[in-house]
Scaffold this active site. Sequence first.
Site, PDB file in Angstrom:
ATOM      1  N   ARG A  53      22.390  40.924  41.994  1.00 36.69           N
ATOM      2  CA  ARG A  53      22.605  39.540  42.417  1.00 36.69           C
ATOM      3  C   ARG A  53      22.132  39.403  43.851  1.00 36.69           C
ATOM      4  O   ARG A  53      22.460  40.250  44.688  1.00 36.69           O
ATOM      5  CB  ARG A  53      24.103  39.217  42.329  1.00 36.69           C
ATOM      6  CG  ARG A  53      24.436  37.770  42.608  1.00 36.69           C
ATOM      7  CD  ARG A  53      25.940  37.518  42.677  1.00 36.69           C
ATOM      8  NE  ARG A  53      26.407  37.518  44.043  1.00 36.69           N
ATOM      9  CZ  ARG A  53      27.522  36.912  44.476  1.00 36.69           C
ATOM     10  NH1 ARG A  53      28.304  36.287  43.616  1.00 36.69           N
ATOM     11  NH2 ARG A  53      27.876  36.963  45.731  1.00 36.69           N
ATOM     12  N   TYR A 109      27.762  30.823  51.245  1.00 36.16           N
ATOM     13  CA  TYR A 109      28.519  31.669  50.323  1.00 36.16           C
ATOM     14  C   TYR A 109      27.778  32.982  50.037  1.00 36.16           C
ATOM     15  O   TYR A 109      26.565  32.990  49.874  1.00 36.16           O
ATOM     16  CB  TYR A 109      28.766  30.941  48.979  1.00 36.16           C
ATOM     17  CG  TYR A 109      29.195  31.915  47.936  1.00 36.16           C
ATOM     18  CD1 TYR A 109      30.495  32.404  47.931  1.00 36.16           C
ATOM     19  CD2 TYR A 109      28.285  32.454  47.031  1.00 36.16           C
ATOM     20  CE1 TYR A 109      30.896  33.371  47.031  1.00 36.16           C
ATOM     21  CE2 TYR A 109      28.671  33.417  46.119  1.00 36.16           C
ATOM     22  CZ  TYR A 109      29.975  33.877  46.122  1.00 36.16           C
ATOM     23  OH  TYR A 109      30.348  34.853  45.249  1.00 36.16           O
ATOM     24  N   ASP A 127      24.237  33.272  42.321  1.00 36.69           N
ATOM     25  CA  ASP A 127      25.486  32.512  42.164  1.00 36.69           C
ATOM     26  C   ASP A 127      25.410  31.228  42.982  1.00 36.69           C
ATOM     27  O   ASP A 127      25.344  31.275  44.214  1.00 36.69           O
ATOM     28  CB  ASP A 127      26.662  33.392  42.638  1.00 36.69           C
ATOM     29  CG  ASP A 127      28.021  32.816  42.247  1.00 36.69           C
ATOM     30  OD1 ASP A 127      28.076  31.648  41.828  1.00 36.69           O
ATOM     31  OD2 ASP A 127      29.016  33.561  42.371  1.00 36.69           O
ATOM     32  N   HIS A 175      27.832  29.090  42.999  1.00 35.69           N
ATOM     33  CA  HIS A 175      29.221  28.934  43.454  1.00 35.69           C
ATOM     34  C   HIS A 175      29.677  27.473  43.490  1.00 35.69           C
ATOM     35  O   HIS A 175      30.262  27.025  44.486  1.00 35.69           O
ATOM     36  CB  HIS A 175      29.420  29.626  44.809  1.00 35.69           C
ATOM     37  CG  HIS A 175      30.734  30.347  44.889  1.00 35.69           C
ATOM     38  ND1 HIS A 175      31.794  29.862  45.593  1.00 35.69           N
ATOM     39  CD2 HIS A 175      31.154  31.511  44.334  1.00 35.69           C
ATOM     40  CE1 HIS A 175      32.824  30.705  45.481  1.00 35.69           C
ATOM     41  NE2 HIS A 175      32.462  31.706  44.713  1.00 35.69           N
ATOM     42  N   GLU A 180      24.440  31.321  38.114  1.00 42.22           N
ATOM     43  CA  GLU A 180      25.888  31.264  37.878  1.00 42.22           C
ATOM     44  C   GLU A 180      26.512  30.037  38.545  1.00 42.22           C
ATOM     45  O   GLU A 180      26.108  29.666  39.652  1.00 42.22           O
ATOM     46  CB  GLU A 180      26.480  32.550  38.451  1.00 42.22           C
ATOM     47  CG  GLU A 180      27.977  32.635  38.471  1.00 42.22           C
ATOM     48  CD  GLU A 180      28.418  33.953  39.107  1.00 42.22           C
ATOM     49  OE1 GLU A 180      27.648  34.938  39.105  1.00 42.22           O
ATOM     50  OE2 GLU A 180      29.546  33.990  39.623  1.00 42.22           O
ATOM     51  N   GLU A 212      34.131  32.305  35.701  1.00 43.33           N
ATOM     52  CA  GLU A 212      34.988  33.239  36.448  1.00 43.33           C
ATOM     53  C   GLU A 212      36.338  32.623  36.793  1.00 43.33           C
ATOM     54  O   GLU A 212      37.306  33.345  36.980  1.00 43.33           O
ATOM     55  CB  GLU A 212      34.275  33.770  37.704  1.00 43.33           C
ATOM     56  CG  GLU A 212      34.068  32.747  38.796  1.00 43.33           C
ATOM     57  CD  GLU A 212      33.312  33.322  39.997  1.00 43.33           C
ATOM     58  OE1 GLU A 212      32.403  34.141  39.790  1.00 43.33           O
ATOM     59  OE2 GLU A 212      33.650  32.955  41.123  1.00 43.33           O
ATOM     60  N   ARG A 264      31.851  34.159  31.707  1.00 49.30           N
ATOM     61  CA  ARG A 264      32.278  35.088  32.761  1.00 49.30           C
ATOM     62  C   ARG A 264      33.792  35.298  32.854  1.00 49.30           C
ATOM     63  O   ARG A 264      34.301  35.808  33.844  1.00 49.30           O
ATOM     64  CB  ARG A 264      31.740  34.578  34.103  1.00 49.30           C
ATOM     65  CG  ARG A 264      30.296  34.973  34.260  1.00 49.30           C
ATOM     66  CD  ARG A 264      29.682  34.522  35.528  1.00 49.30           C
ATOM     67  NE  ARG A 264      30.377  34.859  36.743  1.00 49.30           N
ATOM     68  CZ  ARG A 264      30.546  36.089  37.237  1.00 49.30           C
ATOM     69  NH1 ARG A 264      30.051  37.128  36.587  1.00 49.30           N
ATOM     70  NH2 ARG A 264      31.184  36.283  38.373  1.00 49.30           N
ATOM     71  N   GLU A 271      29.831  42.368  36.215  1.00 48.85           N
ATOM     72  CA  GLU A 271      29.709  42.357  37.685  1.00 48.85           C
ATOM     73  C   GLU A 271      30.472  43.552  38.255  1.00 48.85           C
ATOM     74  O   GLU A 271      31.551  43.891  37.791  1.00 48.85           O
ATOM     75  CB  GLU A 271      30.293  41.046  38.236  1.00 48.85           C
ATOM     76  CG  GLU A 271      30.149  40.894  39.746  1.00 48.85           C
ATOM     77  CD  GLU A 271      30.688  39.547  40.247  1.00 48.85           C
ATOM     78  OE1 GLU A 271      31.497  38.927  39.540  1.00 48.85           O
ATOM     79  OE2 GLU A 271      30.286  39.140  41.351  1.00 48.85           O
TER      80      GLU A 271
END
Length: 402
Positions: free
Chosen positions: A147, A159, A210, A212, A236, A262, A283, A339
């Site tokens: 990643r 982030y 990601d 986020h 993601e 997630e 996830r 991950e």
Amino acid sequence: MKIQSARVIVTCPGRNFVTLKIETDQGVFGIGDATLNGRELSVVSYLEDHVIPCLIGMDPRRIEDIWQYLYRGAYWRRGPVTMSAIAAVDTALWDIKGKMAGMPIYDLLGGKSRDGVMVYGHANGADIAETVDAVGHYIDLGYKAIRAQSGVPGIKDAYGVGRGKLFYEPADAALPSLTIWDTKKYLDHIPKLFEKIRDTYGFEHHLLHDGHHRMTPIEAAQLGKALEPAKLFWLEDATPAENQEAFKLIRQHTTTPLAVGEIFNTIWDCKDLIQNQLIDYIRATVVHAGGITHLRRIADLAAIYQIKTGSHGATDLSPVCMGAALHFDSWVPNFGIQEYMRHTPETDEVFPHNYRFEQGYMYAGDAPGHGVDIDEKLAAKYPYQPAYLPVARLEDGTMFNW
Ligand code: EZ4
Ligand code: CO
């Protein structure tokens, strides 16, 4: 057979972890992760005040019934606190069952579907050059999937970027620290990052990114399209998933694979995204989605739509969760990727474990149960320290998504 006692252990060997230990009248014990980053003590209270009193005297072999008792019996269903608490009980009970049977959890689930579990590591840098170097470092370590996140010119603390430390740890202050966000600058920057990584290392490795929860659907569609030449393994959390229809719009515009989940805690959070085939990877994790018992239901639903698993595995998921996750991943037929962010050496010492990393893959080990223990004496040396995830505001001060 009865549950004789259960207690919660909170320890902070570099970051906070909440662990539930269940002891039986036959001497066998099991442990489960109950860590909810930045909200740890709410799960401690949920377990100590409301779950443990019910568990005493129950038959620990009845994993399914205890799961249903805690889920249906609470009346107030779902939510991250409830589901993390249920997950901790569930994981500890699978650990106990494995120890009683003399079997690793993957064997209880139906046996291994693969020898090793492909994991992805986190390459971070303050700028493109640093991130490109970090990707090279992960390639040297044998990772097959990486990643990549990078600082964005003009944005304070984007982030996913560490602050000069080896172990990136977002929960970094006793009160939430302030970061500033600007999506336009981010969208201008990220395609350049991935172009440079592919120019430097070619296309042999899987690359992930990601978002986020920072983009609107149309912004996510733009980024997905712009990243198509880099052939990502996934993008993601392209947009917040409360409104799952938003993903239809992203899907209409890009073939970049999408991963979400997630922060999901039940199959109901996953249902629409899965049934409408709006994502490619789910996830959800053992610790935040109700343990092995519930994650299995999510994975089975995903499987009939050809959606694969890609469980969250940041450092706030303790080694106990990682151990359980690797058993799950070893079994689950529709496995995609796991991950993996390395824990600090202090954390690894507090949680002795059987799993290991080798050439881009993780191996769960063949110890009965999930193969992770907790050294309670050592854990006691690291008392709880309040730590929060940051918050994000736009440049004009508007509150945004971290
Ligand atoms: O922000 O685990 O993909 N990984 C992530 C993590 C999460 C933290 C939140 O607790 O998005 O870095
Ligand atoms: Co994420």
